[in-house]
Scaffold this motif. Structure first.
Motif, PDB file in Angstrom:
ATOM      1  N   ASN A   6      46.392  54.642  46.358  1.00 18.48           N
ATOM      2  CA  ASN A   6      45.576  53.938  45.389  1.00 18.48           C
ATOM      3  C   ASN A   6      44.181  54.557  45.325  1.00 18.48           C
ATOM      4  N   GLU A  20      35.939  42.682  43.431  1.00 17.68           N
ATOM      5  CA  GLU A  20      36.852  41.640  42.963  1.00 17.68           C
ATOM      6  C   GLU A  20      36.995  40.609  44.062  1.00 17.68           C
ATOM      7  N   GLY A  39      43.162  50.537  41.774  1.00 17.06           N
ATOM      8  CA  GLY A  39      44.575  50.188  41.850  1.00 17.06           C
ATOM      9  C   GLY A  39      45.447  51.377  42.189  1.00 17.06           C
ATOM     10  N   GLU A  54      42.339  52.167  35.578  1.00 19.53           N
ATOM     11  CA  GLU A  54      42.304  50.842  36.205  1.00 19.53           C
ATOM     12  C   GLU A  54      41.091  50.033  35.749  1.00 19.53           C
ATOM     13  N   GLU A  57      41.879  48.876  32.258  1.00 20.31           N
ATOM     14  CA  GLU A  57      42.906  47.822  32.236  1.00 20.31           C
ATOM     15  C   GLU A  57      42.393  46.511  32.829  1.00 20.31           C
ATOM     16  N   GLU A  58      41.695  46.589  33.938  1.00 27.13           N
ATOM     17  CA  GLU A  58      41.303  45.380  34.654  1.00 27.13           C
ATOM     18  C   GLU A  58      40.030  44.727  34.131  1.00 27.13           C
ATOM     19  N   THR A 108      41.802  41.292  34.929  1.00 24.55           N
ATOM     20  CA  THR A 108      43.161  40.983  34.505  1.00 24.55           C
ATOM     21  C   THR A 108      44.093  42.066  35.001  1.00 24.55           C
ATOM     22  N   GLU A 109      45.093  41.629  35.759  1.00 19.13           N
ATOM     23  CA  GLU A 109      46.104  42.551  36.262  1.00 19.13           C
ATOM     24  C   GLU A 109      47.461  41.891  36.038  1.00 19.13           C
ATOM     25  N   THR A 113      44.784  36.692  37.010  1.00 11.97           N
ATOM     26  CA  THR A 113      43.388  36.786  36.604  1.00 11.97           C
ATOM     27  C   THR A 113      42.506  36.376  37.775  1.00 11.97           C
TER      28      THR A 113
END
Length: 148
Positions: A6, A20, A39, A54, A57-58, A108-109, A113
């Motif tokens: 990762n 996060e 990620g 990532e 996307e997140e 958001t994955e 959330t």
């Protein structure tokens, strides 16, 4: 199970790291823990490209890779199961300066959330703060005091 590759981005602003917040079972028990945004690296995908993907996307945010920092190998257990992560770490910056003014971000994955926020480095260093992967705080401290 094989090791998981990762990538995580270290994004600093005004003495804070963007992390996060997650709640759940982890290698030190159950409860709140933190990790930088990032990620899994997909097969055939360079780690720097994976990190940019990532963040998009997140956080729905574009980042720029500032530089490669280090690699951490994290072998840990949760409820008797062994996990193994090989993590590529990069220093990153937001492409859009307005994002530095946000206090929190929705992460958001898939269907999950969570929230990301700026955590002061002084809080990261508190014994009760759980930051993953293991060894990351040492890398952060080396990066911060590198020039001193």
């Amino acid at each position: 199970m094989r090791p998981r590759a990762n990538t995580l981005g270290l994004l600093f602003h005004e003495g804070c790291l963007l992390v996060e917040e997650q709640h759940g079972i982890h290698s030190k028990g159950t409860g709140l823990f933190y990790r930088p945004i990032g990620g899994t690296i997909e097969l055939g995908e360079p780690s720097a490209q994976a990190l940019v993907r990532e963040y998009r996307e997140e956080l729905n945010a574009d980042v720029e890779i500032v530089r490669y920092v280090s690699c951490l190998e994290n072998i840990y257990q949760i409820e008797g199961n062994v996990f193994h992560e090989i993590t590529q770490l990069y220093m990153v910056s937001f492409k859009e300066n307005a994002l530095y003014k946000k206090k929190t971000f929705t992460v958001t994955e898939g269907t999950k959330t969570t929230t990301a926020r700026w955590l002061p480095l002084t809080d990261l260093r508190k014994p009760e703060t759980i930051l993953y992967p293991v060894g990351l705080l040492d890398v952060i401290n080396q990066e911060i005091y590198k020039g001193e």
